[in-house]
Design a protein around this motif. Sequence first.
Motif, mmCIF file in Angstrom:
data_model
loop_
_atom_site.group_PDB
_atom_site.id
_atom_site.type_symbol
_atom_site.label_atom_id
_atom_site.label_comp_id
_atom_site.label_asym_id
_atom_site.label_seq_id
_atom_site.Cartn_x
_atom_site.Cartn_y
_atom_site.Cartn_z
ATOM 1 N N ASP A 32 -64.357 -17.171 36.073
ATOM 2 C CA ASP A 32 -64.125 -16.168 37.117
ATOM 3 C C ASP A 32 -64.545 -16.684 38.491
ATOM 4 N N MET A 33 -65.666 -17.388 38.541
ATOM 5 C CA MET A 33 -66.115 -17.936 39.827
ATOM 6 C C MET A 33 -65.135 -18.982 40.343
ATOM 7 N N MET A 34 -64.585 -19.782 39.436
ATOM 8 C CA MET A 34 -63.610 -20.783 39.840
ATOM 9 C C MET A 34 -62.334 -20.120 40.346
ATOM 10 N N VAL A 35 -61.927 -19.030 39.702
ATOM 11 C CA VAL A 35 -60.748 -18.294 40.151
ATOM 12 C C VAL A 35 -60.947 -17.824 41.593
ATOM 13 N N THR A 36 -62.105 -17.213 41.858
ATOM 14 C CA THR A 36 -62.394 -16.752 43.211
ATOM 15 C C THR A 36 -62.452 -17.927 44.179
ATOM 16 N N TRP A 37 -63.042 -19.031 43.757
ATOM 17 C CA TRP A 37 -63.116 -20.234 44.601
ATOM 18 C C TRP A 37 -61.716 -20.703 44.974
ATOM 19 N N HIS A 38 -60.800 -20.714 44.021
ATOM 20 C CA HIS A 38 -59.431 -21.154 44.307
ATOM 21 C C HIS A 38 -58.705 -20.183 45.236
ATOM 22 N N SER A 39 -59.111 -18.916 45.230
ATOM 23 C CA SER A 39 -58.487 -17.960 46.149
ATOM 24 C C SER A 39 -58.883 -18.240 47.593
ATOM 25 N N LEU A 40 -59.860 -19.103 47.767
ATOM 26 C CA LEU A 40 -60.304 -19.471 49.121
ATOM 27 C C LEU A 40 -59.756 -20.842 49.524
ATOM 28 N N PRO A 41 -60.446 -21.969 49.296
ATOM 29 C CA PRO A 41 -59.940 -23.224 49.854
ATOM 30 C C PRO A 41 -58.580 -23.660 49.317
ATOM 31 N N THR A 42 -58.357 -23.527 48.011
ATOM 32 C CA THR A 42 -57.090 -23.989 47.444
ATOM 33 C C THR A 42 -55.929 -23.176 48.004
ATOM 34 N N THR A 43 -56.097 -21.871 48.065
ATOM 35 C CA THR A 43 -55.045 -21.004 48.593
ATOM 36 C C THR A 43 -54.816 -21.259 50.076
ATOM 37 N N ILE A 44 -55.883 -21.448 50.822
ATOM 38 C CA ILE A 44 -55.746 -21.682 52.256
ATOM 39 C C ILE A 44 -55.018 -22.995 52.528
ATOM 40 N N MET A 45 -55.392 -24.044 51.827
ATOM 41 C CA MET A 45 -54.712 -25.326 52.040
ATOM 42 C C MET A 45 -53.251 -25.241 51.605
ATOM 43 N N LYS A 46 -52.973 -24.467 50.587
ATOM 44 C CA LYS A 46 -51.591 -24.275 50.145
ATOM 45 C C LYS A 46 -50.758 -23.669 51.268
ATOM 46 N N HIS A 47 -51.301 -22.667 51.955
ATOM 47 C CA HIS A 47 -50.554 -22.029 53.034
ATOM 48 C C HIS A 47 -50.438 -22.944 54.254
ATOM 49 N N LEU A 48 -51.510 -23.629 54.603
ATOM 50 C CA LEU A 48 -51.427 -24.552 55.742
ATOM 51 C C LEU A 48 -50.386 -25.638 55.494
ATOM 52 N N THR A 49 -50.319 -26.097 54.250
ATOM 53 C CA THR A 49 -49.315 -27.105 53.894
ATOM 54 C C THR A 49 -47.905 -26.524 53.974
ATOM 55 N N ALA A 50 -47.754 -25.302 53.468
ATOM 56 C CA ALA A 50 -46.435 -24.657 53.512
ATOM 57 C C ALA A 50 -45.992 -24.402 54.946
ATOM 58 N N TRP A 51 -46.954 -24.130 55.827
ATOM 59 C CA TRP A 51 -46.637 -23.902 57.240
ATOM 60 C C TRP A 51 -46.414 -25.216 57.998
ATOM 61 N N LYS A 52 -46.617 -26.325 57.309
ATOM 62 C CA LYS A 52 -46.449 -27.661 57.893
ATOM 63 C C LYS A 52 -47.395 -27.902 59.078
ATOM 64 N N VAL A 53 -48.600 -27.360 58.942
ATOM 65 C CA VAL A 53 -49.638 -27.647 59.931
ATOM 66 C C VAL A 53 -50.090 -29.087 59.722
ATOM 67 N N PRO A 54 -50.017 -29.935 60.736
ATOM 68 C CA PRO A 54 -50.410 -31.340 60.548
ATOM 69 C C PRO A 54 -51.923 -31.477 60.392
ATOM 70 N N ILE A 55 -52.345 -32.008 59.250
ATOM 71 C CA ILE A 55 -53.777 -32.162 58.967
ATOM 72 C C ILE A 55 -54.022 -33.589 58.501
ATOM 73 N N PRO A 56 -54.817 -34.366 59.220
ATOM 74 C CA PRO A 56 -55.142 -35.726 58.763
ATOM 75 C C PRO A 56 -55.802 -35.688 57.393
ATOM 76 N N VAL A 57 -55.561 -36.717 56.595
ATOM 77 C CA VAL A 57 -56.100 -36.767 55.236
ATOM 78 C C VAL A 57 -57.622 -36.640 55.235
ATOM 79 N N ALA A 58 -58.281 -37.309 56.174
ATOM 80 C CA ALA A 58 -59.746 -37.265 56.220
ATOM 81 C C ALA A 58 -60.246 -35.840 56.449
ATOM 82 N N GLU A 59 -59.537 -35.081 57.295
ATOM 83 C CA GLU A 59 -59.961 -33.699 57.557
ATOM 84 C C GLU A 59 -59.687 -32.810 56.355
ATOM 85 N N SER A 60 -58.559 -33.040 55.691
ATOM 86 C CA SER A 60 -58.245 -32.270 54.491
ATOM 87 C C SER A 60 -59.298 -32.493 53.411
#
Length: 413
Positions: free
Chosen positions: A224-252
């Motif tokens: 359950d904690m992992m599920v909540t964790w994924h609703s934060l960074p994993t979900t956010i990076m998924k949307h930033l990627t879908a929006w094609k926001v340019p993010i250097p690999v080091a920052e990601s």
Amino acid sequence: MDGFSRRDALKAGGVLGAFGALAAVAPVRAEPWTWSPRDSVAGSGSGVDPMEVWDPEADELVAALLDRGEVPRVNELLRTWTRNGQPLPAGLPPDLRDFMEYARRLPPWADQGKLATAVEFNKKRGLYLGVLYGLASGMMSTVIPKEARAVYYSKGGHDLKDRISKTAKLGYDIGTANAYAPDGEMVVTCVKTRLVHAAVRHLLPQSPHWVHSADEDIPISQNDMMVTWHSLPTTIMKHLTAWKVPIPVAESEAFLHSWQLCAHLLGIRDEYIPASWDAANAQAAQVLDPLLAPTPEGAKLADRLLRLGANLDLAILSKPVLGAFTRFLLGDKIADGLAIPREPVWDPLLRVSWGPFIAVREGLLPVVPLAPDAYWLFDEFLRRAALIYLAELRMPISIEIPQMNRDMSQPPR
């Protein structure tokens, strides 16, 4: 007692006791657990299904504090503990002090260089992050059935705005320049939250309302904690990627690392913490994506979340606008399940124009392909939507160990 769980006992009129007696009952996963610990920050592990693991160190300790009646005094003392490097307050019970000294330590794999890079990422992407923490992660929590039920029936379900402010503090603290430094607050926030989770594990099984609605005997497993964790960074990076926001690999990678440390400090075992975005996405596909579904409790929480903008701006942050953005972020299936109405203006405007707006904002398109009014509207929406979940951070926020479940006879605030 074959075939008879502690929940059966409560449904029959019994009273649930200590956490230790509950630990023998484990939920069942619909699909076998297959994610490999080789893909974790630990690089190895037992491979045991995280649905069968909780946080025994914290759980037994907090259950004892509650049983001994020491929580009010502990909460009073811990209000003064606000900075990572600050000594623990004098007068804490010795077992609690020992645990907290252990729990506050950063793991040996903490990388100060990556944390410094994460600061740069948060500075550049703070506006997007504020909106996504609130509307993507926040609304997603209402369609994570176990989390929605746990929130709704625990003390946090009574005052949702207060609960949101404490959740927002986690997102705010991790984005500060000194998040994990001695003068920062992220370690404190995580350790206190870990204690809160342990209290909820002890208290919720005593709530007949939760017991009759939940499909597990103990809430907030490692899964359950992992599920909540994924609703934060994993979900956010998924949307930033879908929006094609340019993010250097080091920052990601740095952004991920800051959240890996958060997971560790919240009590998630290192063998379950993904070591890379590929590993995180693979794990989320198993533990998060298949379970998203509306519940009566989640729908009520979502409705209250969508009303939070009314006090800030009735036009830009009205319930229909926030609902349309929720539909845009989480999709029609989830939005329909939460009974969010379709918006004839905002729904198509977001589908067609959000991508070009982000491209212009990021300097990827030289000419604004939208009417100036629409461009301003989106930009203002980003700014004001972030304020919904940060508004309460103006005042001191004290994360405290609960002593009771939600009183269902009282209307929520």
